[in-house]
Design a protein around this motif. Structure first.
Motif, short mmCIF file in Angstrom:
data_model
loop_
_atom_site.label_atom_id
_atom_site.label_comp_id
_atom_site.label_asym_id
_atom_site.label_seq_id
_atom_site.Cartn_x
_atom_site.Cartn_y
_atom_site.Cartn_z
N ARG A 250 0.88 -1.25 0.00
CA ARG A 250 0.11 0.22 -0.03
C ARG A 250 0.78 1.48 0.22
O ARG A 250 0.47 2.28 -0.73
CB ARG A 250 -0.92 0.15 1.10
N ARG A 251 1.88 1.11 0.83
CA ARG A 251 2.72 2.27 0.78
C ARG A 251 3.52 2.62 -0.47
O ARG A 251 3.73 3.76 -0.87
CB ARG A 251 3.80 2.32 1.91
N ASP B 135 2.38 1.58 -3.47
CA ASP B 135 1.27 2.10 -4.35
C ASP B 135 1.01 3.62 -4.16
O ASP B 135 0.97 4.45 -4.99
CB ASP B 135 0.12 1.38 -4.28
N GLU B 136 1.04 4.14 -2.99
CA GLU B 136 0.86 5.63 -2.62
C GLU B 136 1.90 6.33 -3.07
O GLU B 136 1.83 7.56 -3.74
CB GLU B 136 0.55 5.50 -1.08
N GLU B 137 3.13 5.98 -3.05
CA GLU B 137 4.23 6.42 -3.60
C GLU B 137 4.15 6.57 -4.92
O GLU B 137 4.59 7.52 -5.66
CB GLU B 137 5.48 5.79 -3.10
N ARG C 99 1.90 9.38 -6.01
CA ARG C 99 2.21 10.78 -5.55
C ARG C 99 3.44 10.94 -6.83
O ARG C 99 3.57 12.20 -7.48
CB ARG C 99 3.00 10.81 -4.24
#
Length: 66
Positions: free
Chosen positions: A16-17, A19-21, A24
């Motif tokens: 998840r981290r 994917d968030e990166e 961004r």
């Protein structure tokens, strides 16, 4: 909770981290290209204005020779 479940939770959290990166990074890249496109358009307008000024100067100099 078993160690396998803990590992699965940790892996899911890291995915998840990541994917968030990526989201961004994609947003930043999009903003970069939007800004670049705006800058290119401004440069094109400035070039046209400079060309008009050059033509105007040439015309005035020709009139001055009469």
């Amino acid at each position: 909770m078993t160690w396998q479940q803990e590992i699965d939770i940790a892996v899911d959290r890291e995915r998840r981290r990541a994917d968030e990166e990526k989201v961004r990074a994609d947003d930043a890249e999009k903003r970069f290209f939007e800004a670049k496109n705006l800058a290119d358009a401004e440069k094109a307008r400035a070039d046209k204005a400079e060309a008009r000024a050059d033509r105007f100067e040439k015309m005035l100099r020709e009139l001055g020779k009469l």
